[in-house]
Design an enzyme around this catalytic site. Structure first.
Site, PDB file in Angstrom:
ATOM      1  N   PHE A  13      -7.689  -5.185   1.149  1.00 45.50           N
ATOM      2  CA  PHE A  13      -7.886  -5.509   2.570  1.00 45.50           C
ATOM      3  C   PHE A  13      -7.238  -4.454   3.464  1.00 45.50           C
ATOM      4  O   PHE A  13      -7.919  -3.751   4.231  1.00 45.50           O
ATOM      5  CB  PHE A  13      -7.324  -6.924   2.820  1.00 45.50           C
ATOM      6  N   GLY A  38      -8.480  -5.866  -5.322  1.00 47.47           N
ATOM      7  CA  GLY A  38      -9.319  -5.081  -4.409  1.00 47.47           C
ATOM      8  C   GLY A  38     -10.790  -5.297  -4.751  1.00 47.47           C
ATOM      9  O   GLY A  38     -11.124  -5.803  -5.825  1.00 47.47           O
ATOM     10  N   SER A  76      -0.999  -3.482  -4.584  1.00 49.11           N
ATOM     11  CA  SER A  76      -0.269  -4.690  -5.012  1.00 49.11           C
ATOM     12  C   SER A  76      -1.079  -5.918  -4.627  1.00 49.11           C
ATOM     13  O   SER A  76      -1.680  -5.935  -3.548  1.00 49.11           O
ATOM     14  CB  SER A  76       1.102  -4.806  -4.322  1.00 49.11           C
ATOM     15  N   ALA A 115       4.014   0.688   1.546  1.00 48.75           N
ATOM     16  CA  ALA A 115       3.709  -0.598   2.181  1.00 48.75           C
ATOM     17  C   ALA A 115       4.685  -1.625   1.632  1.00 48.75           C
ATOM     18  O   ALA A 115       4.561  -2.073   0.500  1.00 48.75           O
ATOM     19  CB  ALA A 115       2.270  -1.008   1.861  1.00 48.75           C
ATOM     20  N   TYR A 146       6.863 -11.067  -6.228  1.00 46.86           N
ATOM     21  CA  TYR A 146       6.436 -10.185  -5.132  1.00 46.86           C
ATOM     22  C   TYR A 146       7.650  -9.678  -4.352  1.00 46.86           C
ATOM     23  O   TYR A 146       7.808  -8.466  -4.159  1.00 46.86           O
ATOM     24  CB  TYR A 146       5.498 -10.954  -4.209  1.00 46.86           C
ATOM     25  N   ARG A 187      -4.506 -17.207   1.612  1.00 42.25           N
ATOM     26  CA  ARG A 187      -3.664 -17.057   2.797  1.00 42.25           C
ATOM     27  C   ARG A 187      -4.168 -17.956   3.918  1.00 42.25           C
ATOM     28  O   ARG A 187      -5.318 -18.396   3.927  1.00 42.25           O
ATOM     29  CB  ARG A 187      -3.614 -15.595   3.252  1.00 42.25           C
TER      30      ARG A 187
END
Ligand code: UDP
Length: 318
Positions: A13, A38, A76, A115, A146, A187
């Protein structure tokens, strides 16, 4: 000669929006992605772009991407659902993958941008979160795959800067939303959009009083580019400081989609941060960045994408 940028996670994204922005800035771009989370559809529009190249490779292994001037390490899993399913992969790409990406920058004398994430602050006891806050992270909880991977990624990035003189930067990204988010990544924005557009109940976890600060993807990527040009080596928050409760966010999605959906309350996941808002004083004073697009506007700008994604999914199911 155009500068050449490597974007790891380039089919994700954020990675794919970053590729678009770098191409518009005059870079040629090589995107690397193992397509774990992805998707090729995110970069489909770039396939015939002469300055863009895609390599389906795992950055945890040695990657030969040719000479580059800038490395943007974005690979990630990033949604709680994805990183909890792919916990080991998330730890690997935050550690091994980050070191591989740093090695590429070191070998090429290239600049480097990591990032990172507001998750480094965990369930924060300081509010809003400044870059100087060290965070409140459960190192053995379900989100640690994470959070700790990204905290290690920050540590090793600072070590390559201090020990090897690699020209590094670190961005701490706060909740970002917009077109190309996967409908099923779990999300809150894609979940609520999908549920509202299907006329299903919106699932608010806990009592919905936990807060998040949502940044539209265009603003966020603009922040990455400005930081990339700046000489700051310590972390910089990039996010929209407007803060909303999750239940307020649900009401806004219902209104903007014109849906008749209602709200259903479900169990709050373990270690879900109670509040999150970036202090962006540093980004403002270093390079004059702040978000311009408020939540209602950004949700409206995302609506067509989510409508099409919901329709496409319905067509596949039929
Ligand atoms: N959330 C929710 N309903 C959903 C998905 C998420 O209430 O269907 C909540 C979640 O518990 C968290 C917030 O929304 O408090 C943001 O969750 P998200 O997974 O988007 O990202 P996080 O900020 O937790 O990494």
């Amino acid at each position: 000669m155009r500068p050449r940028a490597l974007v790891t996670g380039g089919a994700g994204f954020l990675g794919s929006h970053l590729c678009d922005a770098l191409l518009a800035e005059g870079y040629s771009v090589v995107a690397v992605d193992n397509l774990l989370t992805g998707r090729l559809s995110n970069i489909e529009h770039l396939r015939r772009e002469g300055q863009f190249e895609f390599l389906q490779l795992d950055i945890n292994r040695k990657v030969d991407c040719g000479e580059v001037n800038y490395v943007f390490h974005f690979a990630s899993p990033a949604s709680p659902v994805d990183y909890m399913v792919h916990g080991i992969d998330t730890l690997k790409v935050g550690s091994l993958g980050t070191m591989r990406a740093l090695d590429i920058a070191r070998k090429n004398h290239a600049k480097y941008l990591l990032a990172s994430t507001s998750e480094c602050y965990g369930d924060p006891l300081e509010h809003p979160q400044k870059e100087t806050y060290w965070g409140n992270v459960n190192s053995i909880g379900p989100r640690s795959v994470y959070d700790e991977a990204k905290r290690f990624a920050e540590a090793v990035t600072m070590a390559y800067y201090r020990y090897y003189g690699v020209d590094t930067r670190i961005v701490r990204i706060f909740n970002t939303y917009g077109p190309r988010m996967q409908l099923n990544d779990g999300r809150v924005v894609p979940n609520f959009m999908k549920q509202a557009l299907r006329g299903e109940d919106l699932t608010v976890y806990g009592d919905g009083t936990q807060t998040r600060s949502f940044c539209y993807v265009k603003d966020e990527v603009e922040g990455f580019l400005r930081l990339a040009e700046c000489d700051e080596h310590f972390p910089v928050n990039i996010g929209n400081p407007e803060e909303f409760t999750i239940v307020d966010c649900a009401h806004r999605v219902i209104e903007i989609t014109g849906s008749k959906s209602r709200i259903r309350y479900e169990k709050l996941p373990q270690d879900d941060p109670k509040q999150r808002r970036p202090d962006i004083t540093k980004a403002k004073s270093l390079f004059g960045w702040e978000a311009k697009i408020d939540l209602d506007t950004g949700l409206r700008m995302s609506l067509d994408y989510f409508r099409e994604a919901v329709a496409a999914e319905a067509a596949v199911r039929a």
